[in-house]
Design a protein around this motif. Structure first.
Motif, PDB file in Angstrom:
ATOM      1  N   MET A   1       0.851  -1.195   0.000  1.00 58.80           N
ATOM      2  CA  MET A   1       0.000   0.000   0.000  1.00 58.80           C
ATOM      3  C   MET A   1       0.884   1.240   0.000  1.00 58.80           C
ATOM      4  N   LYS A   2       0.651   2.147  -0.987  1.00 62.08           N
ATOM      5  CA  LYS A   2       1.396   3.399  -1.003  1.00 62.08           C
ATOM      6  C   LYS A   2       0.959   4.264   0.172  1.00 62.08           C
ATOM      7  N   PRO A   3       1.865   5.085   0.712  1.00 54.89           N
ATOM      8  CA  PRO A   3       1.475   5.932   1.840  1.00 54.89           C
ATOM      9  C   PRO A   3       0.350   6.891   1.474  1.00 54.89           C
ATOM     10  N   ILE A   4      -0.527   7.099   2.425  1.00 54.74           N
ATOM     11  CA  ILE A   4      -1.512   8.169   2.304  1.00 54.74           C
ATOM     12  C   ILE A   4      -0.764   9.498   2.433  1.00 54.74           C
ATOM     13  N   VAL A   5      -1.033  10.421   1.535  1.00 56.62           N
ATOM     14  CA  VAL A   5      -0.359  11.715   1.521  1.00 56.62           C
ATOM     15  C   VAL A   5      -1.279  12.757   2.152  1.00 56.62           C
ATOM     16  N   ILE A   6      -0.787  13.396   3.191  1.00 59.09           N
ATOM     17  CA  ILE A   6      -1.516  14.481   3.867  1.00 59.09           C
ATOM     18  C   ILE A   6      -0.771  15.776   3.592  1.00 59.09           C
ATOM     19  N   ILE A   7      -1.498  16.796   3.200  1.00 58.97           N
ATOM     20  CA  ILE A   7      -0.921  18.122   3.002  1.00 58.97           C
ATOM     21  C   ILE A   7      -1.313  18.997   4.185  1.00 58.97           C
ATOM     22  N   GLY A   8      -0.327  19.428   4.972  1.00 61.19           N
ATOM     23  CA  GLY A   8      -0.578  20.318   6.097  1.00 61.19           C
ATOM     24  C   GLY A   8      -0.388  19.659   7.443  1.00 61.19           C
ATOM     25  N   ALA A   9       0.587  20.168   8.210  1.00 59.54           N
ATOM     26  CA  ALA A   9       0.869  19.640   9.556  1.00 59.54           C
ATOM     27  C   ALA A   9       0.263  20.530  10.626  1.00 59.54           C
ATOM     28  N   GLY A  10      -1.015  20.893  10.428  1.00 64.33           N
ATOM     29  CA  GLY A  10      -1.771  21.531  11.490  1.00 64.33           C
ATOM     30  C   GLY A  10      -2.432  20.471  12.351  1.00 64.33           C
ATOM     31  N   LEU A  11      -3.387  20.879  13.157  1.00 68.05           N
ATOM     32  CA  LEU A  11      -3.975  19.940  14.101  1.00 68.05           C
ATOM     33  C   LEU A  11      -4.718  18.803  13.408  1.00 68.05           C
ATOM     34  N   ALA A  12      -5.447  19.101  12.339  1.00 70.90           N
ATOM     35  CA  ALA A  12      -6.210  18.049  11.658  1.00 70.90           C
ATOM     36  C   ALA A  12      -5.278  17.040  11.004  1.00 70.90           C
ATOM     37  N   GLY A  13      -4.283  17.526  10.262  1.00 72.15           N
ATOM     38  CA  GLY A  13      -3.373  16.626   9.577  1.00 72.15           C
ATOM     39  C   GLY A  13      -2.554  15.780  10.521  1.00 72.15           C
ATOM     40  N   LEU A  14      -2.085  16.374  11.602  1.00 69.96           N
ATOM     41  CA  LEU A  14      -1.284  15.635  12.580  1.00 69.96           C
ATOM     42  C   LEU A  14      -2.117  14.566  13.280  1.00 69.96           C
ATOM     43  N   THR A  15      -3.352  14.899  13.627  1.00 66.72           N
ATOM     44  CA  THR A  15      -4.219  13.917  14.290  1.00 66.72           C
ATOM     45  C   THR A  15      -4.508  12.747  13.360  1.00 66.72           C
ATOM     46  N   LEU A  16      -4.814  13.044  12.102  1.00 71.87           N
ATOM     47  CA  LEU A  16      -5.038  11.988  11.127  1.00 71.87           C
ATOM     48  C   LEU A  16      -3.799  11.107  11.000  1.00 71.87           C
ATOM     49  N   ALA A  17      -2.637  11.721  10.892  1.00 67.83           N
ATOM     50  CA  ALA A  17      -1.397  10.953  10.755  1.00 67.83           C
ATOM     51  C   ALA A  17      -1.158  10.069  11.972  1.00 67.83           C
ATOM     52  N   ARG A  18      -1.443  10.588  13.158  1.00 64.19           N
ATOM     53  CA  ARG A  18      -1.237   9.805  14.384  1.00 64.19           C
ATOM     54  C   ARG A  18      -2.161   8.578  14.424  1.00 64.19           C
TER      55      ARG A  18
ATOM     56  N   ASN B   1     -11.120  22.315  17.678  1.00 64.07           N
ATOM     57  CA  ASN B   1     -11.721  21.086  18.186  1.00 64.07           C
ATOM     58  C   ASN B   1     -12.245  20.204  17.060  1.00 64.07           C
ATOM     59  N   TRP B   2     -12.941  20.806  16.092  1.00 63.23           N
ATOM     60  CA  TRP B   2     -13.450  20.001  14.986  1.00 63.23           C
ATOM     61  C   TRP B   2     -12.328  19.567  14.058  1.00 63.23           C
ATOM     62  N   ALA B   3     -11.245  20.334  13.981  1.00 64.04           N
ATOM     63  CA  ALA B   3     -10.083  19.883  13.207  1.00 64.04           C
ATOM     64  C   ALA B   3      -9.499  18.616  13.813  1.00 64.04           C
ATOM     65  N   LEU B   4      -9.322  18.608  15.133  1.00 65.79           N
ATOM     66  CA  LEU B   4      -8.849  17.406  15.814  1.00 65.79           C
ATOM     67  C   LEU B   4      -9.798  16.241  15.576  1.00 65.79           C
ATOM     68  N   PHE B   5     -11.092  16.508  15.730  1.00 69.31           N
ATOM     69  CA  PHE B   5     -12.088  15.440  15.584  1.00 69.31           C
ATOM     70  C   PHE B   5     -12.116  14.908  14.158  1.00 69.31           C
ATOM     71  N   ASP B   6     -12.042  15.822  13.166  1.00 64.59           N
ATOM     72  CA  ASP B   6     -11.993  15.381  11.769  1.00 64.59           C
ATOM     73  C   ASP B   6     -10.862  14.390  11.551  1.00 64.59           C
ATOM     74  N   GLY B   7      -9.661  14.766  12.014  1.00 60.51           N
ATOM     75  CA  GLY B   7      -8.506  13.911  11.799  1.00 60.51           C
ATOM     76  C   GLY B   7      -8.670  12.543  12.429  1.00 60.51           C
ATOM     77  N   ALA B   8      -9.169  12.526  13.675  1.00 62.95           N
ATOM     78  CA  ALA B   8      -9.343  11.250  14.366  1.00 62.95           C
ATOM     79  C   ALA B   8     -10.434  10.407  13.726  1.00 62.95           C
ATOM     80  N   GLU B   9     -11.529  11.043  13.328  1.00 59.29           N
ATOM     81  CA  GLU B   9     -12.635  10.293  12.738  1.00 59.29           C
ATOM     82  C   GLU B   9     -12.248   9.719  11.382  1.00 59.29           C
ATOM     83  N   LEU B  10     -11.614  10.524  10.538  1.00 59.35           N
ATOM     84  CA  LEU B  10     -11.222  10.022   9.231  1.00 59.35           C
ATOM     85  C   LEU B  10     -10.190   8.910   9.375  1.00 59.35           C
ATOM     86  N   GLY B  11      -9.229   9.071  10.273  1.00 61.88           N
ATOM     87  CA  GLY B  11      -8.245   8.020  10.491  1.00 61.88           C
ATOM     88  C   GLY B  11      -8.878   6.724  10.941  1.00 61.88           C
ATOM     89  N   THR B  12      -9.861   6.814  11.816  1.00 62.80           N
ATOM     90  CA  THR B  12     -10.554   5.617  12.305  1.00 62.80           C
ATOM     91  C   THR B  12     -11.307   4.922  11.180  1.00 62.80           C
TER      92      THR B  12
END
Length: 381
Positions: free
Chosen positions: A1-18, A307-318
């Motif tokens: 699987m090729k890596p998922i590419v995220i653009i932007g290391a703000g709160l949403a992108g970092l949470t998704l990456a984590r 808060n919704w940026a954090l939640f977006d990242g976590a929800e999409l990652g899940t």
């Protein structure tokens, strides 16, 4: 699987990456800034128990989050322009909406990722389709072909533009900010009037907002309804003169200890126009591409965006972790939840912003203080 590419290391992108990292899904994150500490990361954020804290729990970072909380900073104080307190909401110590510095929150997220996950100094120059892939060209000459691309690149998202999404619109409000340092020793009047948490004083279309932060600092904002070009002739590098001009623009009727929060600033002022995406905006759906955070639903500051940026990242990652073999199905499930939620939150955000900082602000402030405890929840949610 090729890596998922995220653009932007703000709160949403970092949470998704984590969350992706915790689920052994390869990910690489591209960020335009040169490093974590390349610039000041904004002020304090209140992280809510129903979205932001839920996201951090999914990141398994609750202990790290608690370690950066500023105790007592949930308190809020509302003042008349003459400096008299209209009402107060104390910090009850329950950590419902604890305050943390954005920079510290971003740090713990960055430190939770393996070395090399973030590619710093990769500012997006352009994005175009290459067959079924999405080619991202960077200003430094690098490029990447992404099968899966997530735009977490904030207000002026290049990924949103790639999807023919709307551009932000100016709300008509400018925030001019400065900082007071060593306030207990050097700015005692300011420390007294702001208190331990946030302080808000308003006139029609203008106001002074102070926020007590960690490390003996007060973050001060002058809020003004002004044309976008208002600040162009102001020499912001001449600190004393610029701060005086800003204070003068607030007009008469302010207590000296309030205006001194501005004129006594220890840092050069920064004028920040407040932008927001149009209500009801949409973007084209492309296979393999999704938006999160401000890239998807930028609204004026109302205590909700981070808060919704954090939640977006976590929800999409899940959702991706639950269906790694069908990313577009995960994207569809995420959009089905995120889009109506963000539309409702954005409408409430615009209303809350105008209610707090608009032309009827003093009346609204008095009305809100009739139910101070209820308003405290509304302001923070």
């Amino acid at each position: 699987m090729k890596p998922i590419v995220i653009i932007g290391a703000g709160l949403a992108g970092l949470t998704l990456a984590r969350v992706l990292h915790l689920n052994d899904i390869p990910v690489v994150l591209y960020e335009g800034e040169e490093s974590l500490n390349a610039r000041t990361q904004g002020g304090q954020l209140d992280i809510h128990d129903f979205n932001g804290q839920v996201a951090l729990a999914r990141c398994r970072l609750t202990d790290e989050f608690h370690s950066i909380v500023n105790p007592g900073a949930e308190a809020m104080r509302f003042l008349n322009p003459d400096g008299h307190v209209v009402g107060e909401i104390p910090d009850d110590g329950k950590l419902t909406n604890p305050e943390v510095l954005r920079g510290e929150l971003r740090r713990i997220l960055v430190e939770s990722l393996p070395e090399g996950t973030i590619r710093w100094d990769h500012k997006v120059a352009s994005i175009h389709a290459t067959g079924d892939a999405h080619t991202v060209m960077f200003a430094n000459g690098d490029s990447v072909d992404a099968d899966v691309l997530v735009g977490a690149d904030g207000a002026w998202s290049r990924v949103r533009a790639y999807l023919n999404g709307a551009a932000p619109e100016y709300t008509g409000t400018l925030w001019a900010e400065t900082f007071l340092h060593d306030v207990e020793a050097r700015h005692r009047d300011g420390a007294e009037i702001v208190g331990r948490g946030a302080m808000l004083a308003m006139q029609p279309g203008r106001g002074i907002f102070g926020h007590r932060e960690a490390n003996d600092i007060i973050h001060v904002y002058a809020v003004m309804k002004k044309p976008l070009a208002w600040a162009e002739p102001v020499d912001l590098a001449d600190r004393e003169q610029a701060l005086q001009v800003i204070a003068d623009q607030l007009g008469d009727g302010w207590a000296p200890e309030l205006t001194e929060l501005i004129t006594g600033g220890d840092t050069d002022p920064v004028v920040r126009p407040i932008w927001g995406l149009p209500l009801g905006h949409t973007w084209d759906r492309r296979p393999g591409v999704m938006l999160v955070g401000d890239a998807a639903h930028l609204t004026p500051p109302d205590g909700d965006g981070a808060n919704w940026a954090l939640f977006d990242g976590a929800e999409l990652g899940t959702l991706i972790a639950e269906n790694p073999d069908d990313i577009d199905a995960a994207f569809d499930a995420f959009a089905e939840r995120m889009l109506p939620r963000s539309a409702e939150s954005s409408e409430e955000g615009y209303q809350s912003f105008e209610r707090t900082f608009g032309y009827n602000a003093p009346v609204n402030l008095r009305n809100m203080m009739d139910g101070a405890k209820t308003y405290g929840r509304e302001y923070h949610e």
